[in-house]
Motif scaffolding. Structure first.
Motif, mmCIF file in Angstrom:
data_model
loop_
_atom_site.group_PDB
_atom_site.id
_atom_site.type_symbol
_atom_site.label_atom_id
_atom_site.label_comp_id
_atom_site.label_asym_id
_atom_site.label_seq_id
_atom_site.Cartn_x
_atom_site.Cartn_y
_atom_site.Cartn_z
ATOM 1 N N THR A 1 4.824 0.744 1.190
ATOM 2 C CA THR A 1 5.174 -0.128 2.304
ATOM 3 C C THR A 1 4.245 -1.322 2.268
ATOM 4 O O THR A 1 3.403 -1.454 1.361
ATOM 5 N N TYR A 2 4.343 -2.207 3.254
ATOM 6 C CA TYR A 2 3.454 -3.377 3.261
ATOM 7 C C TYR A 2 3.170 -3.817 4.693
ATOM 8 O O TYR A 2 3.898 -3.480 5.634
ATOM 9 N N ARG A 3 2.076 -4.580 4.832
ATOM 10 C CA ARG A 3 1.677 -5.149 6.109
ATOM 11 C C ARG A 3 1.298 -6.618 5.911
ATOM 12 O O ARG A 3 0.785 -7.001 4.861
ATOM 13 N N GLU B 1 -0.204 -3.285 12.463
ATOM 14 C CA GLU B 1 0.955 -4.113 12.146
ATOM 15 C C GLU B 1 0.561 -5.297 11.274
ATOM 16 O O GLU B 1 1.347 -5.762 10.448
ATOM 17 N N ARG C 1 2.439 4.650 1.552
ATOM 18 C CA ARG C 1 2.868 4.880 2.926
ATOM 19 C C ARG C 1 1.842 5.624 3.767
ATOM 20 O O ARG C 1 1.834 5.493 4.988
ATOM 21 N N ASP C 2 0.998 6.418 3.122
ATOM 22 C CA ASP C 2 0.007 7.176 3.888
ATOM 23 C C ASP C 2 -1.354 6.480 3.915
ATOM 24 O O ASP C 2 -2.357 7.068 4.300
ATOM 25 N N HIS C 3 -1.397 5.215 3.547
ATOM 26 C CA HIS C 3 -2.664 4.474 3.520
ATOM 27 C C HIS C 3 -3.115 4.153 4.939
ATOM 28 O O HIS C 3 -2.304 3.952 5.851
ATOM 29 N N VAL D 1 0.851 -1.201 0.000
ATOM 30 C CA VAL D 1 0.000 0.000 0.000
ATOM 31 C C VAL D 1 0.886 1.251 0.000
ATOM 32 O O VAL D 1 2.071 1.179 0.339
ATOM 33 N N ILE E 1 -4.281 1.501 6.140
ATOM 34 C CA ILE E 1 -3.878 0.161 6.580
ATOM 35 C C ILE E 1 -2.569 0.194 7.366
ATOM 36 O O ILE E 1 -2.328 -0.654 8.236
ATOM 37 N N THR E 2 -1.724 1.177 7.115
ATOM 38 C CA THR E 2 -0.422 1.239 7.795
ATOM 39 C C THR E 2 -0.556 1.522 9.285
ATOM 40 O O THR E 2 0.425 1.422 10.022
#
Length: 274
Positions: A160-162, A93, A85-87, A83, A89-90
């Protein structure tokens, strides 16, 4: 497989996300005279490359046709959602598939997760590759669910990702044609499995008795030693015969004097009848 009897080589294919550098380094240390060539292939190409003999072995994503290929499962990858970085979902964790219900989830044509039902809302069209889907995530078109190694491979500073805890996962394995298990393939299997340089590479080890017999056969035999052994055996048989005779005599003597011996055990003279 080898190029020729005089110049053997080993060809290793691998799919995106797999990093074979560690195993290649160990190969170079153990078999410096046998070059190892690398070939990156897509997951869809991996089986054909092995069938056609373009590679001796390959790091693949399961499943593979087990009637044709032997495979050693190595590890299972964590699945993540990529996603911006400002999503929103971030903020967490970890997420679940249900957390993606309101998202446009991109589904590239080279997807490796094998969804039974893709979560979220479908995009208008499917991107051709995972790399193309990453570009669309960066453009805020949707999100992408992939194995963690692919998220790292296509890393961008603005993404980034989760972890998605309940999404399908991808298994990585070492595979090779079952009817082409060569010595070099065995060598590479040993490296991947962490065997030492002195290991048997999966071949059946000799039983302790067999190894002992080989050591005895390798010992030098001299005439003097053989003569001494024969003489010792003869003395042993002679002594055994004499010992047996002495014991036999003692047994007979004991039988003759047995009654007196029993009367004497009471101590002193025999008692008279009243």
């Amino acid at each position: 497989m080898t190029d020729s009897a005089d110049s053997p080589s080993f060809r290793l294919a691998y799919v995106p996300g797999v990093t074979p550098a560690k195993w290649v380094r160990i190969w170079a240390e153990r078999l410096p005279d046998t070059p190892l060539g690398l070939l990156q292939v897509t997951p869809a190409e991996a089986s054909d490359v092995l069938r056609e003999g373009a590679a001796d072995a390959a790091f693949v994503r399961l499943p593979v046709d087990r009637t044709v290929f032997s495979a050693i499962p190595l590890y299972t990858e964590t699945t993540v959602v990529v996603v911006p970085r400002d999503h929103v979902i971030t903020a967490a964790e970890e997420v679940t598939v249900a957390d993606l219900a309101d998202e446009v989830v991109l589904h590239p044509l080279d997807d490796v997760l094998g969804w039974e039902q893709l979560p979220g809302e479908a995009a208008f069209e499917r991107p051709a590759t995972t790399e193309d889907a990453i570009e669309l995530v960066a453009a805020n078109i949707g999100v992408l669910v992939v194995p963690q190694s692919l998220a790292r491979l296509h890393h961008r500073k603005d993404l980034t990702y989760r972890t998605v805890v309940d999404a399908p996962r991808s298994d990585i394995a070492l595979a090779w044609p079952e009817d082409a298990t060569t010595e070099l393939v065995e060598d590479f299997i040993g490296i991947v499995r962490g065997r030492t340089v002195n290991s048997t590479r999966g071949r059946a080890p000799q039983a302790p008795a067999e190894r002992k017999g080989e050591r005895e056969r390798r010992k030098p035999q001299t005439g003097g030693g053989a003569g001494k052994s024969a003489a010792g055996a003869a003395r042993g048989r002679s002594g055994g015969a004499k010992g047996g005779g002495a014991k036999g005599g003692a047994a007979k003597g004991g039988a003759a004097k047995g009654g007196g011996g029993r009367r004497a055990t009471g101590g002193g003279k025999p008692r008279r009848r009243p």
